[in-house]
Motif scaffolding. Structure first.
Motif, short mmCIF file in Angstrom:
data_model
loop_
_atom_site.label_atom_id
_atom_site.label_comp_id
_atom_site.label_asym_id
_atom_site.label_seq_id
_atom_site.Cartn_x
_atom_site.Cartn_y
_atom_site.Cartn_z
N ASP A 332 2.63 6.33 8.74
CA ASP A 332 4.08 6.39 8.96
C ASP A 332 4.47 5.75 10.29
O ASP A 332 5.46 5.01 10.38
CB ASP A 332 4.52 7.86 8.94
N ASP A 333 3.67 5.98 11.32
CA ASP A 333 4.01 5.48 12.66
C ASP A 333 3.84 3.97 12.78
O ASP A 333 4.67 3.30 13.42
CB ASP A 333 3.12 6.15 13.72
N ARG A 334 2.78 3.41 12.19
CA ARG A 334 2.40 2.04 12.53
C ARG A 334 2.32 1.06 11.35
O ARG A 334 2.37 -0.15 11.58
CB ARG A 334 1.03 2.05 13.22
N PHE A 335 2.18 1.58 10.13
CA PHE A 335 1.96 0.67 9.01
C PHE A 335 3.20 0.45 8.15
O PHE A 335 3.24 -0.49 7.35
CB PHE A 335 0.84 1.21 8.10
N VAL A 336 4.21 1.33 8.28
CA VAL A 336 5.39 1.26 7.41
C VAL A 336 6.65 1.23 8.26
O VAL A 336 6.82 2.06 9.17
CB VAL A 336 5.45 2.48 6.45
N ASN A 337 7.55 0.26 7.98
CA ASN A 337 8.81 0.21 8.74
C ASN A 337 9.90 1.00 8.02
O ASN A 337 9.67 1.60 6.96
CB ASN A 337 9.23 -1.24 9.00
N GLU A 338 11.10 0.98 8.54
CA GLU A 338 12.19 1.78 8.01
C GLU A 338 12.55 1.40 6.57
O GLU A 338 13.03 2.23 5.79
CB GLU A 338 13.42 1.63 8.90
N GLU A 339 12.34 0.13 6.21
CA GLU A 339 12.68 -0.34 4.86
C GLU A 339 11.56 -0.10 3.85
O GLU A 339 11.72 -0.43 2.67
CB GLU A 339 13.03 -1.84 4.90
N GLY A 340 10.44 0.43 4.30
CA GLY A 340 9.33 0.67 3.39
C GLY A 340 8.37 -0.50 3.28
O GLY A 340 7.46 -0.50 2.46
N GLU A 341 8.55 -1.53 4.10
CA GLU A 341 7.64 -2.66 4.12
C GLU A 341 6.36 -2.29 4.87
O GLU A 341 6.41 -1.58 5.88
CB GLU A 341 8.28 -3.88 4.79
N THR A 342 5.24 -2.79 4.38
CA THR A 342 3.96 -2.44 4.98
C THR A 342 3.38 -3.58 5.82
O THR A 342 3.66 -4.75 5.57
CB THR A 342 2.93 -2.08 3.90
N THR A 343 2.59 -3.19 6.79
CA THR A 343 1.71 -4.12 7.50
C THR A 343 0.29 -3.73 7.14
O THR A 343 -0.06 -2.55 7.17
CB THR A 343 1.92 -4.03 9.02
N HIS A 344 -0.53 -4.68 6.81
CA HIS A 344 -1.84 -4.35 6.24
C HIS A 344 -2.95 -4.17 7.27
O HIS A 344 -3.83 -3.34 7.07
CB HIS A 344 -2.25 -5.41 5.22
#
Length: 548
Positions: A332-344
């Protein structure tokens, strides 16, 4: 016992359809610790060959014994042989024996050729992307000929004609001779069919669990895998596959009721906690040392949650519950932004290292968060999963046909009975059915996808959406029937093409190390821990649904 079995074999051999004028038998024997030693005989009649075979079998007190009768021979020039090899579409899918002379003084079974890599792909070959462009592996052939015949290869190449041959094989097991398949791409391995499938799958799960269990070292880390032709241990490590393999092992141990063996799985989880986890700002992250430096992968984060949640569900032991909370917080803190987009992938400073790596990570994340939520009951975790899944629906992720997305769909429907999630899950499975049905390799994630889809269709048919005909534009009850038929076909293919049965293992460098594990034939018979993971998960779900 051997004499009785010899007579039984003789009876079976006498009804084999042999098209050749002269008769040829091969005898392969392995003590389990070394590659099989192969001998062959030529006779004017089958009885001539059987006399030789009886004498040899009396001496063959070994773990693995196999007999092959040559059924058909074709003559090839060197150029024609090279052309035929070049047309084979996958590595290790050339299943024919080769003799270097008409009298079979120098001859190799197809299993010898594969087990000792006497044929190899070109340097430009990329598994799954292009034709292997097979050719004779001269260094390996020279070495093998020297070992087998105690003579240099040059003494065996005195003519330009080769003889390709097919065989009917028999493998000795539990006092009986198992007749091996002659079906295309399945030659030389025991047959399967719908009637045999339940018992074979049950055995595959039992043996597969034991194989994966044996890969855990005393430290709790896995042996990552093998290339069995050379008994080469695969180097490197992978944090995603560490935790996903623990999850699959736990799933198998639960299925088999092996409570004592759960301790080894716990040991593997503890190794992961000690060596892979990093805490920062109250959250936990799974880190991995790579050539490019530290990588923190969303997939590893997810699978760590999944494995720990599975352990707690099976055992009732909540020792990892706080870590599960912290891992979800990390997502929640680092992999997902407010829009629900992920960083892998993040770096060691928790900054973006790679925005997208592989689609698996997104489905794994939702699935694991929801499995974590089942334990934590923290509403924030459910809302995080919803935010992610809504983004997948918006971005039409169903086009990826990923099994983790199917798992995630089933899981979110336990809590949120939303029409769009059903529609997503149905499209994820059904819009790729032709590929799934006709894929010629074992490809175990396809069975995982199918089983998740089947479970979802059971649920779909109970909904008002289905009863009111809201899904009929892209799915029908006929499609549901086909889904189950294709699942059976995929399960058969996995047993046929993915289990390292002893009749194939005996031709590898160290049979006892790899027998009964799961493998990927066209990738040098690769046997990695994640191969074991995917086969086990799919077969367990299949058996549990269709036979229990």
């Amino acid at each position: 016992m051997k004499e009785v079995s010899i007579e039984k074999l003789a009876k079976q051999l006498k009804i084999v359809s042999i098209e050749t004028k002269q008769k040829h038998l091969f005898l392969s024997v392995s003590n389990g610790k070394e590659r099989a030693k192969v001998k062959n005989v030529r006779g004017e009649t089958l009885e001539d060959c059987l006399d030789w075979l009886k004498q040899e079998l009396v001496k063959a007190d070994a773990a693995h014994i196999r007999v092959d009768a040559v059924t058909h021979i074709e003559e090839y020039s060197y150029a024609d042989l090279m052309k035929r090899l070049s047309l084979v579409q996958r590595n290790n899918y050339f299943r024919t024996g080769i003799a270097f002379d008409r009298k079979f003084r120098t001859a190799f079974l197809g299993e010898e050729i594969m087990g000792s890599a006497l044929i190899r792909p070109s340097k430009n070959h990329k598994v799954g992307f292009n034709n292997p462009e097979l050719s004779i592996n001269m260094p390996n052939l020279e070495s093998y000929v020297q070992r087998k015949y105690n003579a240099p290869l040059k003494d065996k190449l005195k003519q330009k004609t080769f003889y390709l041959f097919t065989t009917q094989g028999f493998y000795f097991e539990a006092g009986e001779w198992i007749k091996l398949s002659t079906k295309r791409d399945q030659e030389g391995i025991r047959e399967t069919n719908f009637g045999l499938l339940p018992k074979q799958i049950d055995h595959a799960i039992e043996y597969g669990e034991d194989f994966l269990y044996q890969q855990i070292k005393d430290s709790g880390q896995f042996i990552y895998g093998y290339y069995p032709t050379y008994d080469y241990e695969i180097t490197g490590y992978n944090s995603v596959r560490h935790f996903s393999s623990v999850y699959a092992l736990l799933e198998a141990q639960e299925y088999l009721g092996k409570k004592e063996e759960l301790k080894r799985s716990e040991q593997a989880l503890d190794w992961g906690v000690e060596h892979l986890l990093m805490e920062k700002d109250g959250a936990q992250y799974v880190q991995e040392e790579m050539r490019s430096g530290i990588s923190i992968k969303l997939g590893a984060q997810a699978l760590a949650i999944l494995a720990m949640a599975k352990f707690q569900t099976i055992t009732g032991n909540d020792k990892y519950q706080s870590i599960i909370n912290q891992l979800i917080q990390g997502i929640d803190d680092r992999f997902v932004n407010e829009e629900g987009e992920t960083t892998h992938i993040l770096d060691n400073q928790l900054e973006t290292k790679k925005k997208f790596n592989i689609i698996y990570y997104d489905g794994e994340a939702v699935f694991s968060i929801l499995r974590g939520y089942a334990i934590t009951k923290d509403e924030r975790h459910l809302q995080l999963a919803k935010k992610l899944f809504d983004r997948f629906v918006e971005k039409k992720y169903e086009r990826y046909h990923d099994h983790w997305l199917s798992y995630a769909t089933n899981e979110i429907l336990l809590y949120l009975n939303d029409k769009k999630y059903y529609e997503f899950g149905l499209k994820n499975a059904f819009e790729n059915m032709n590929f799934i049905e006709f894929r010629d390799t074992a490809y175990p994630t396809l069975l995982e996808l199918l089983m998740a889809a089947i479970k979802m269709t059971d649920k779909v048919q109970e909904t008002s959406y289905f009863k009111q005909g809201e899904f009929t534009q892209f799915v029908s009850k006929i499609d549901f029937w086909r889904l189950r038929q294709v699942a059976v076909k995929r399960a058969e293919i996995e047993i046929e093409k993915g289990v390292m049965f002893p009749e194939m293992a005996m031709f590898m460098k160290r049979p006892e190390r790899i027998v009964h594990g799961f493998y990927t034939r066209h990738d040098k018979f690769r046997m990695r821990i994640d191969d074991q993971e995917h086969f086990l998960s799919g077969l367990i779900n299949f058996f549990d649904y269709f036979y229990k």
